[in-house]
Design a protein around this motif. Structure first.
Motif, PDB file in Angstrom:
ATOM      1  N   GLU A 201       0.832  -1.212   0.000  1.00 26.33           N
ATOM      2  CA  GLU A 201       0.000   0.000   0.000  1.00 26.33           C
ATOM      3  C   GLU A 201       0.862   1.257   0.000  1.00 26.33           C
ATOM      4  O   GLU A 201       0.551   2.236  -0.694  1.00 26.33           O
ATOM      5  N   LEU A 202       1.950   1.268   0.753  1.00 26.09           N
ATOM      6  CA  LEU A 202       2.854   2.417   0.736  1.00 26.09           C
ATOM      7  C   LEU A 202       3.462   2.600  -0.658  1.00 26.09           C
ATOM      8  O   LEU A 202       3.620   3.729  -1.134  1.00 26.09           O
ATOM      9  N   ARG A 204       2.021   1.675  -3.458  1.00 26.48           N
ATOM     10  CA  ARG A 204       0.931   2.184  -4.310  1.00 26.48           C
ATOM     11  C   ARG A 204       0.746   3.680  -4.131  1.00 26.48           C
ATOM     12  O   ARG A 204       0.468   4.403  -5.099  1.00 26.48           O
ATOM     13  N   ARG A 205       0.945   4.157  -2.899  1.00 27.79           N
ATOM     14  CA  ARG A 205       0.792   5.595  -2.614  1.00 27.79           C
ATOM     15  C   ARG A 205       2.032   6.398  -2.998  1.00 27.79           C
ATOM     16  O   ARG A 205       2.067   7.609  -2.807  1.00 27.79           O
ATOM     17  N   LYS A 206       3.061   5.679  -3.484  1.00 23.49           N
ATOM     18  CA  LYS A 206       4.324   6.323  -3.897  1.00 23.49           C
ATOM     19  C   LYS A 206       4.977   7.098  -2.748  1.00 23.49           C
ATOM     20  O   LYS A 206       5.500   8.199  -2.922  1.00 23.49           O
ATOM     21  N   ILE A 207       4.959   6.496  -1.565  1.00 23.34           N
ATOM     22  CA  ILE A 207       5.588   7.103  -0.398  1.00 23.34           C
ATOM     23  C   ILE A 207       7.055   6.688  -0.360  1.00 23.34           C
ATOM     24  O   ILE A 207       7.370   5.501  -0.322  1.00 23.34           O
TER      25      ILE A 207
END
Length: 486
Positions: A201-202, A204-207
């Motif tokens: 998920e991180l 995917r969020r491009k963090i």
């Protein structure tokens, strides 16, 4: 005579080179690090850990055996124990029990840091309950130690991080850099439901993260061979994992008329070949970095050796290979763990299978290991199959010169003065491997003082933590958060 002069000249040059390299082998230890302020959480922090240990958040390979009510209660305990965190931080859940907290920083230009851990624990081996000094899920204290499954692996880290954040919130601390806290519920089996899902998920969020800190290394209080000071081992990489099955099928028959080699004999011979031909020893998968940090702190003779690895590498390998742990640091290891064949003592088995577990050194891959196994076995009658249920490639190596390592180093020196800090290769696996696509700088260290005896308690009997050590864990994480703001 002329030849002797040249020999003496060569010897003088060699000695000069060795000495110059040793003199240039300077210490990498941070100095003059002031002690950080105390963290006043009181005895209530220990009582909160006691309640966490009493919950049987046990992971099983067969998820159907998992008592999910214990995980539900653990999440409820966190909400009750850390009200400021649950009022001021954003909390998300993944697959019901994986947790991600976000403490928003005031400066969005600074990359976040991620502190992580897991709160699931391994089962207590049946028949060993009576070997515990205190029951493993009672959370009882004796002689300044708190006993229980999870005191070392890894509920103490999770609770200490949350205690540190809760204390910082109560004191009015506001971070410039965003702090993320990620806690998995299934590290002890695969990490797929927790850490893998959170990391995906991180991504995917491009963090993009500045660094990640997970469990892995410890504060070795009885030092390491040649160095009697406490040594803080910060994992900058971890080995990969794969299990390979060797299988053969024969005609079987009656044991009174055996062939020259049965299916068991064929597989046993293949296993013997693998054990007699270990993977090559290497010093370039974290050991070279470790020697750079511990070498300058060693006595004169050892310092000379580590400063001149170009000459003494064979000697270093020979010495390290004498212990199981040293040998495991040097090479991809080969460990036969399961053998299956036969059903009756007078019947020749038709099929025989051996399972070999490999812990893979960085620089090699699951595929290269499988290929080497086939080359060594070199027998068309033996099938070589990589078990796909769980494989893990070796992690990329993180940089000891990166900001994250420097801040961890600084924090260790402040909280544990007199400690020698060094990078090293983590031999086991951690949830942090899933974050490699999110952050290149991943470090593995738990601020838990342990000696050789204590390390046997992890996943073993009489797992425990000193009450004073737990207070210092909280102090470590609070100090690390403050140190990481710039």
């Amino acid at each position: 005579m002329k030849r002797l002069r040249w020999l003496l000249l060569g010897l003088v040059i060699l000695i000069s080179v060795l000495l110059v390299n040793m003199l240039r082998f300077s210490s990498k230890q941070l100095t003059d690090v002031p002690p950080p302020p105390a963290v006043s959480v009181g005895d209530s922090a220990v009582q909160r850990l006691v309640k966490a240990l009493q919950l049987r958040t046990v992971s099983f390979t067969d998820y159907a055996l998992t008592d999910t009510t214990q995980f539900e209660q653990f999440l409820g305990l966190l909400q009750q124990s850390f009200p400021q965190i649950h009022q001021q931080l954003k909390r998300e859940t993944f697959n019901r029990y994986g947790l991600l907290y976000e403490w928003k920083g005031s400066n969005s230009a600074l990359k976040p840091i991620l502190l992580m851990g897991h709160y699931d624990v391994v089962p207590v081996i049946q028949g060993t309950q009576n070997m515990w000094k205190k029951p493993p899920f009672a959370g009882l204290i004796e002689g300044g130690f708190l006993y229980g499954r999870g005191t070392l692996d890894d509920k103490s880290s999770v609770m200490a991080q949350l205690e540190a954040v809760e204390w910082l919130l109560r004191t009015g601390f506001q971070p410039e850099r965003t702090i993320l806290l990620a806690y998995g519920q299934d590290e002890e089996v695969t990490g797929f439901r927790g850490a893998q899902t959170i990391a995906a998920e991180l991504e995917r969020r491009k963090i993009a993260l500045e660094y990640v800190l997970d469990e892995g290394g410890v504060l070795k209080t009885d030092g390491i061979p040649g160095l009697n000071q406490p040594v803080a081992l910060i994992g900058i990489g971890e080995k990969g994992y794969a299990s390979i099955e060797l299988t053969t099928v024969s005609k079987g028959g009656h044991s009174s008329m055996p062939p020259k080699q049965t299916s068991i004999g064929l597989v046993a011979e293949a296993v013997s070949k693998l054990e007699k031909n270990p993977f090559p020893a290497r010093l370039d998968a974290g050991l070279d970095q470790m020697f750079t940090y511990i070498g300058p702190e060693m006595p004169l003779g050892q310092r000379l050796v580590f400063a001149n690895q170009w000459l003494f590498a064979p000697l270093i390998k020979q010495i390290m290979a004498q212990s199981n742990s040293g040998n495991a640091t040097l090479r991809t290891t080969t460990a036969p763990t399961i053998f299956q064949a036969g059903v009756k003592d007078n019947v020749l088995p038709i099929e025989a299978t051996a399972t070999i577990n490999f812990r893979i050194l960085p620089g090699e891959t699951v595929e290269s290991v499988a290929e080497r196994v086939r080359e060594i076995v070199d027998d068309e009658r033996i099938q070589v199959n990589v078990l796909k249920k769980f494989i893990s490639q070796p992690s990329p190596m993180s940089d000891p010169n990166a900001l994250g390592f420097e801040r961890i180093h600084q924090t260790i020196k402040g909280v544990f003065p007199g400690t020698v800090v060094t990078p090293y290769l983590t031999l086991g696996g951690t949830d942090s491997r899933f974050y490699a696509r999110v952050c290149p700088q991943i470090f593995r260290f738990s601020p838990t003082p342990m000696n050789d005896e204590d390390t046997q308690r992890v996943h073993g009997t009489n797992e425990r933590i000193s009450l004073n050590d737990y207070q210092n864990m909280i102090r470590f994480y609070a100090t690390l958060i403050r140190n990481s703001q710039r």
